[in-house]
Design an enzyme around this catalytic site. Structure first.
Site, PDB file in Angstrom:
ATOM      1  N   ARG A  97     -11.688   3.942  -0.873  1.00 25.23           N
ATOM      2  CA  ARG A  97     -10.804   5.073  -0.297  1.00 25.23           C
ATOM      3  C   ARG A  97      -9.761   4.729   0.668  1.00 25.23           C
ATOM      4  O   ARG A  97      -8.871   5.704   0.707  1.00 25.23           O
ATOM      5  CB  ARG A  97     -11.910   5.831   0.337  1.00 25.23           C
ATOM      6  CG  ARG A  97     -11.398   7.112   0.655  1.00 25.23           C
ATOM      7  CD  ARG A  97     -12.381   8.354   0.946  1.00 25.23           C
ATOM      8  NE  ARG A  97     -13.352   8.117   1.896  1.00 25.23           N
ATOM      9  CZ  ARG A  97     -13.977   9.088   2.679  1.00 25.23           C
ATOM     10  NH1 ARG A  97     -13.543  10.418   2.722  1.00 25.23           N
ATOM     11  NH2 ARG A  97     -14.941   8.818   3.671  1.00 25.23           N
ATOM     12  N   ASP A  98      -9.767   3.489   0.979  1.00 25.90           N
ATOM     13  CA  ASP A  98      -8.564   3.282   1.812  1.00 25.90           C
ATOM     14  C   ASP A  98      -8.030   2.058   1.772  1.00 25.90           C
ATOM     15  O   ASP A  98      -7.816   1.152   2.754  1.00 25.90           O
ATOM     16  CB  ASP A  98      -9.188   3.291   3.419  1.00 25.90           C
ATOM     17  CG  ASP A  98      -7.972   3.308   4.524  1.00 25.90           C
ATOM     18  OD1 ASP A  98      -7.132   3.967   4.242  1.00 25.90           O
ATOM     19  OD2 ASP A  98      -8.520   3.035   5.679  1.00 25.90           O
ATOM     20  N   LEU A  99      -7.630   1.857   0.567  1.00 27.73           N
ATOM     21  CA  LEU A  99      -6.945   0.639  -0.016  1.00 27.73           C
ATOM     22  C   LEU A  99      -5.519   0.622   0.762  1.00 27.73           C
ATOM     23  O   LEU A  99      -4.855   1.532   0.279  1.00 27.73           O
ATOM     24  CB  LEU A  99      -6.864   0.482  -1.534  1.00 27.73           C
ATOM     25  CG  LEU A  99      -6.142  -0.864  -2.001  1.00 27.73           C
ATOM     26  CD1 LEU A  99      -7.148  -1.937  -1.614  1.00 27.73           C
ATOM     27  CD2 LEU A  99      -6.032  -0.569  -3.593  1.00 27.73           C
TER      28      LEU A  99
END
Length: 275
Positions: A97-99
Site C-alpha cells: 500500500r505505500d511503496l
C-alpha cells in the site's frame, strides 16, 4: 527516530503495531528484518536490521551522492519486485500500500528490501474483488482508482511499482513541484507520452547515467513501466509477471550483466519462508 542509515530505529505509532504484526510473521530476503521492539510505558521503539546504504530515495535524489549505475538500478527493481511478489503470493495475500523510494532500504551490496509496513493490509479473500479502506498513501505513488474510490487490490501495488521503476529510469521524483516547468505535474503525467515511443523514451533517461546503459533494456523497462501504470487496474500485469519480465530481460542480456566482482550485484533469491 530514523537516521541516514535507513531507519534502524523508529517510534511506534498505531500504524507501527501493524508493522510488528507483519514483520513478526513474514520472512523474505527482500523484506527488512524486525530485530525487536519495545513497549514500555511511553517508550515505544521498533528496531530494524542495519541497512548500510540507507534508502533508495537518498541514492536517487540527494545531491552529492554518487549516481547509481544502470545495472544497480535494474537489480534494485528486481529486488523490489521479488518482495512484492512474495507478499502477493501468500495464502492471505498482503498489499503493501505505500511503496515509494523512501520505503525501500538498501544493504551494503545494494540489495533492496521493503520497509515500513505501517499501512500494509490483508488483500481481498474469497469472492471479494477488493478491500475498501480509507485512502492513505503518498501523492504521486498511489494508484488512481484507489485514490478515487478507496478500493485496494494487489494491482494498486503494481501501479506504485511502476512509479518507482520510472524514478529509477529517470532519476526524477514522483512529484517534483520545485523543478522549473513541472508546476506540480506528476512524473507519470510527464513521462507517459515518452513511454509509448521506443525512440523518444531515451530522452527521459537519467542524464547522470552518462548514456552507460543498455538501450534495449531501457526501452523494455519503460514498456514494462507503462503496463504497470495503466489507468485500468485490470490491464496491469500481476507482480509475478513483472518479476518474470525483469529477470528475463536480465538473463537475456537486454540489461548488462553484473560482474561477479561488482559489489552492487544482487544475490539471487533463496527459498521463501513464513513463520
Amino acid at each position: 527516530m530514523g537516521n541516514t542509515c535507513g531507519k534502524p530505529v523508529a517510534h511506534v505509532s498505531s500504524s507501527n503495531f501493524n508493522e510488528v504484526n507483519y514483520l513478526g510473521q513474514l520472512q523474505h530476503e527482500n523484506l527488512v528484518k524486525l530485530i525487536g521492539y519495545c513497549l514500555e510505558g511511553k517508550n515505544r521503539l521498533l528496531v530494524y536490521e542495519f541497512m548500510q546504504k540507507g534508502s533508495l530515495e537518498n541514492h536517487l535524489f540527494r545531491k552529492g551522492v554518487q549516481p547509481m549505475a544502470w545495472v544497480t538500478r535494474v537489480n534494485i527493481a528486481i529486488g523490489i519486485a521479488r518482495g512484492l511478489t512474495f507478499l502477493h503470493s501468500l495464502d492471505a495475500n498482503v498489499i503493501f500500500r505505500d511503496l515509494k523510494a523512501s520505503n525501500i532500504l538498501l544493504d551494503s551490496d545494494f540489495n533492496a528490501k521493503l520497509s515500513d509496513f505501517g499501512l500494509a493490509r490483508d488483500g481481498p479473500t474469497g469472492d471479494n474483488t477488493h478491500v475498501s479502506t480509507r485512502v492513505i498513501g503518498t501523492q504521486g505513488y498511489a494508484a488512481p482508482e484507489y485514490v478515487a474510490t478507496g478500493h485496494l487490490t494487489p494491482r494498486s501495488d503494481v501501479y506504485s511499482f511502476g512509479v518507482v521503476l520510472l524514478e529509477l529510469l529517470t532519476g526524477r521524483r514522483a512529484v517534483e513541484d520545485d523543478r522549473p516547468g513541472f508546476s506540480e505535474e506528476t512524473l507519470v503525467d510527464w513521462a507517459k507520452p515518452f513511454l509509448s515511443d521506443s525512440r523518444r523514451v531515451l530522452r527521459i533517461m537519467d542524464t547522470r547515467l552518462g548514456g552507460q546503459y543498455s538501450k534495449k533494456g531501457a526501452q523494455a523497462a519503460a514498456a514494462l513501466a507503462l503496463q504497470c501504470l495503466n489507468t485500468d487496474p485490470k490491464f496491469r500485469p500481476p507482480m509475478v509477471e513483472v518479476l518474470a519480465a525483469l529477470e528475463g530481460l536480465n538473463s537475456t542480456n537486454s540489461f548488462p550483466r553484473t560482474p561477479k566482482s561488482d559489489n552492487h550485484a544482487t544475490k539471487h533469491s533463496g527459498a521463501h519462508s513464513q513463520k
